[in-house]
Motif scaffolding. Structure first.
Motif, PDB file in Angstrom:
ATOM      1  N   GLU A 193      49.134 -31.612   5.370  1.00 19.13           N
ATOM      2  CA  GLU A 193      48.227 -31.589   6.472  1.00 19.13           C
ATOM      3  C   GLU A 193      47.205 -30.992   6.674  1.00 19.13           C
ATOM      4  O   GLU A 193      46.507 -30.498   6.762  1.00 19.13           O
ATOM      5  CB  GLU A 193      48.757 -31.317   7.830  1.00 19.13           C
ATOM      6  N   GLY A 194      47.372 -29.354   5.282  1.00 16.69           N
ATOM      7  CA  GLY A 194      46.121 -29.082   5.165  1.00 16.69           C
ATOM      8  C   GLY A 194      46.127 -28.089   6.010  1.00 16.69           C
ATOM      9  O   GLY A 194      47.575 -27.623   6.590  1.00 16.69           O
ATOM     10  N   SER A 195      45.258 -27.259   5.933  1.00 17.65           N
ATOM     11  CA  SER A 195      45.169 -26.906   7.647  1.00 17.65           C
ATOM     12  C   SER A 195      44.788 -26.742   9.077  1.00 17.65           C
ATOM     13  O   SER A 195      44.504 -26.486  10.138  1.00 17.65           O
ATOM     14  CB  SER A 195      43.550 -25.561   7.419  1.00 17.65           C
ATOM     15  N   ARG A 219      40.132 -23.720  11.629  1.00 15.40           N
ATOM     16  CA  ARG A 219      40.648 -24.375   9.556  1.00 15.40           C
ATOM     17  C   ARG A 219      40.482 -23.839   8.528  1.00 15.40           C
ATOM     18  O   ARG A 219      41.324 -23.260   7.559  1.00 15.40           O
ATOM     19  CB  ARG A 219      40.464 -25.866   9.837  1.00 15.40           C
ATOM     20  N   ALA A 220      39.002 -22.736   8.203  1.00 20.78           N
ATOM     21  CA  ALA A 220      38.728 -22.152   7.581  1.00 20.78           C
ATOM     22  C   ALA A 220      39.732 -20.898   7.559  1.00 20.78           C
ATOM     23  O   ALA A 220      40.301 -20.185   6.246  1.00 20.78           O
ATOM     24  CB  ALA A 220      37.452 -21.453   7.296  1.00 20.78           C
ATOM     25  N   MET A 221      40.314 -20.785   8.345  1.00 21.61           N
ATOM     26  CA  MET A 221      40.729 -19.241   8.694  1.00 21.61           C
ATOM     27  C   MET A 221      41.958 -19.116   8.397  1.00 21.61           C
ATOM     28  O   MET A 221      42.706 -18.883   7.596  1.00 21.61           O
ATOM     29  CB  MET A 221      40.817 -18.554  10.099  1.00 21.61           C
ATOM     30  N   TYR A 222      42.991 -20.447   9.040  1.00 20.08           N
ATOM     31  CA  TYR A 222      44.407 -20.676   8.356  1.00 20.08           C
ATOM     32  C   TYR A 222      44.398 -21.112   6.527  1.00 20.08           C
ATOM     33  O   TYR A 222      45.545 -20.203   6.152  1.00 20.08           O
ATOM     34  CB  TYR A 222      44.618 -21.834   9.539  1.00 20.08           C
ATOM     35  N   ASP A 223      43.334 -21.673   6.213  1.00 23.90           N
ATOM     36  CA  ASP A 223      43.156 -22.016   4.891  1.00 23.90           C
ATOM     37  C   ASP A 223      43.632 -20.822   4.401  1.00 23.90           C
ATOM     38  O   ASP A 223      44.044 -20.443   3.450  1.00 23.90           O
ATOM     39  CB  ASP A 223      41.858 -23.312   4.576  1.00 23.90           C
ATOM     40  N   LYS A 258      46.909 -18.550   4.525  1.00 21.08           N
ATOM     41  CA  LYS A 258      47.792 -19.550   3.792  1.00 21.08           C
ATOM     42  C   LYS A 258      47.998 -18.447   2.338  1.00 21.08           C
ATOM     43  O   LYS A 258      49.205 -18.510   2.122  1.00 21.08           O
ATOM     44  CB  LYS A 258      48.179 -20.792   3.677  1.00 21.08           C
ATOM     45  N   LYS A 259      46.602 -18.287   2.221  1.00 20.15           N
ATOM     46  CA  LYS A 259      46.908 -17.625   0.826  1.00 20.15           C
ATOM     47  C   LYS A 259      47.578 -16.564   1.233  1.00 20.15           C
ATOM     48  O   LYS A 259      47.675 -16.144   0.062  1.00 20.15           O
ATOM     49  CB  LYS A 259      45.015 -18.247  -0.018  1.00 20.15           C
ATOM     50  N   ALA A 260      46.622 -16.084   1.436  1.00 20.13           N
ATOM     51  CA  ALA A 260      47.129 -15.019   1.697  1.00 20.13           C
ATOM     52  C   ALA A 260      48.931 -14.172   1.943  1.00 20.13           C
ATOM     53  O   ALA A 260      49.428 -12.626   1.754  1.00 20.13           O
ATOM     54  CB  ALA A 260      45.933 -13.312   3.022  1.00 20.13           C
ATOM     55  N   MET A 261      49.049 -15.067   2.535  1.00 20.81           N
ATOM     56  CA  MET A 261      50.137 -14.548   3.333  1.00 20.81           C
ATOM     57  C   MET A 261      51.294 -15.587   1.901  1.00 20.81           C
ATOM     58  O   MET A 261      52.390 -15.236   2.316  1.00 20.81           O
ATOM     59  CB  MET A 261      50.711 -15.905   4.632  1.00 20.81           C
ATOM     60  N   SER A 262      50.897 -16.315   1.711  1.00 18.35           N
ATOM     61  CA  SER A 262      52.242 -16.686   0.621  1.00 18.35           C
ATOM     62  C   SER A 262      52.739 -17.784   1.144  1.00 18.35           C
ATOM     63  O   SER A 262      53.919 -18.024   0.571  1.00 18.35           O
ATOM     64  CB  SER A 262      52.473 -16.070  -0.851  1.00 18.35           C
TER      65      SER A 262
END
Length: 464
Positions: free
Chosen positions: A17-19, A452-456, A459-463
């Motif tokens: 689902e991506g972000s 969507r950009a914020m959650y993209d 996710k990366k910052a939170m691994s």
């Protein structure tokens, strides 16, 4: 950094689902929240702590928060020879290095030094330990002669037992701090797409504008802290939720607007222009559609007893060179800047404020509004800013709606996850499923790209 405790549900983000689908457990899982504190608020990110104008004199201090850790923003004494290179603003943790006491209790004040009431450990304004009782013991005289009782060990060092000091950077009077040595310089952290919009508000022809404080609001909102970041990255809800905005044309979906984000998707600017309100198309929008049809918040017959609430006066600094269209200018009436993870900078017509997000667990956060103006404002403009500030804050004619729907959202997430299975997700597909990171700004507000950009990035910052 603490080890990550897996979400209680053992759920993971749905990769396919991506972000565009945000799992409810991102808002409800205590383990996820603890990782947010470690990775985001205490990690390599810059968090807002206050305005330089709040501590104008040496010794002036104000309590603030980075995540759930209380800090002290204080103006230190600076030698004349260093004033060109040292802003004098220090941020230290409000926790005694001796026994962990939160020693400063007054929300603001002036001090020559900080003294812990428990054992009288004394700290300089910059956080250095200045002294403590009985460091060298107590001299007594006994039958056997003079001796020293107690005292700290020979290897005890004042230098190594001060308060926790945060890195500090000041931009146009906005004070940011970080616990991390790995955080990039603040201007790099904000990026070239966001800085022009901060410059527009805070930078005058002769440097940073001098700010004046107009007042504070604070509230506790029973919802996850990210929901407020989402709310200010959601450009189309104001024309649906807020009666004030859609009825009086302060923010409608048919206005000229632009959605800007930084290269990582964490920060954003929502830009729009006010129109005349009413049922027809926005003035000068070029859009021939009626965005008020069927919108229950639109009140065609709503009038004001005091029209001064809509006494909007354009200010010279509103018009700036357009960052994305060289050779042209742009004149927004609204800019809403979200600086991840803790700050919103609002310009809504003549009302100016910072909004500070302070997490209080996975399902609650404190929200602090600091209303400000400029030192060269006329008395009439100051009064206008204060009057328009009634639209915002905990009981604002507009912002009260946001606090309420955030609570409703959190209730829905918790209800769906009451079985502990971590089911359910939000849907953020308006304008597509792509995050939009690295793409040109969206030139309309009918989109959920910024969310969507914020959650993209999240996710990366939170691994995850």
């Amino acid at each position: 950094m603490n080890a990550f405790i897996e979400p209680q549900t053992n759920a993971r983000w749905p990769v396919q689902e991506g972000s565009s689908r945000v799992p409810f457990w991102a808002y409800t899982d205590p383990a996820v929240y603890q990782r947010e504190l470690d990775r985001l608020f205490y990690g390599p990110h810059w968090c807002y702590v206050g305005l330089e104008a709040e501590i104008p004199k040496p010794g002036d201090y104000k309590l603030s928060w980075v995540g759930e850790r209380q800090v002290i923003m204080v103006r230190d004494r600076v030698m004349p020879k260093d004033r060109a290179t040292d802003h004098g603003i220090r941020v230290v943790e409000n926790r005694c290095a001796h026994r962990g006491v939160r020693f400063c209790q007054e929300p603001h004040g002036n001090a020559r030094s900080f003294v812990c009431p428990y054992h009288q450990w004394t700290y300089k304004l910059n956080g250095d330990l200045a002294g403590l009782p009985f460091k060298d013991g107590v001299k007594v005289v006994t039958e056997q002669g003079e001796c020293i009782n107690g005292g700290m060990p020979p290897d005890f060092s004042l230098q190594h037992n001060g308060l926790t000091k945060l890195r500090v950077e000041v931009l146009h009077g906005l004070v940011f701090a970080t616990f991390s040595d790995q955080a990039e310089p603040l201007r790099d952290y904000l990026g070239p797409h966001i800085l022009p919009w901060l410059d527009r508000i805070f930078q005058g022809p002769n440097g940073s504008r001098q700010l004046t404080l107009l007042g504070y609001n604070r509230q506790r909102i029973p919802g996850n802290w990210k929901l407020m970041m989402e709310n200010i990255k959601d450009p189309y809800h104001p024309g649906l939720l807020h009666t004030w905005f859609v009825t009086f044309g302060l923010w409608r979906a048919d206005q000229k607007s632009r959605m800007v984000m930084d290269e990582h998707g964490r920060h954003a600017v929502m830009i729009s222009r006010r129109n005349d309100g009413g049922q027809g198309p926005a003035k000068d929008s070029g859009v021939q559609t009626d965005v008020t049809q069927g919108v229950t918040s639109f009140k065609a017959n709503m009038t004001l007893h005091d029209m001064r609430l809509l006494d909007v006066v354009p200010e010279p600094w509103w018009t700036v060179p357009d960052p994305t269209q060289p050779g042209q200018t742009i004149t927004p009436t609204v800019t809403m800047i979200t600086l991840f993870p803790s700050l919103i900078v609002q310009q809504q017509v003549n009302s100016l404020s910072t909004r500070h997000i302070q997490p209080r667990g996975h399902g609650s956060f404190d929200f602090v509004w600091t209303h400000f103006g400029f030192a060269d404002d006329t008395p009439e403009m100051t009064e206008r800013r204060l009057r328009q500030a009634n639209l915002f804050g905990p009981a604002g004619f507009v912002s009260a709606d946001d606090g309420e729907v955030i609570e409703f959202s959190q209730d829905g997430f918790e209800q769906r996850n009451s079985d502990g299975l971590g089911q359910g997700h939000t849907l953020c597909e308006l304008g597509g499923k792509d995050s939009g990171v690295g793409q040109p700004p969206t030139e309309h507000m009918v989109t959920e790209t910024l969310i969507r950009a914020m959650y993209d990035y999240w996710k990366k910052a939170m691994s995850l």
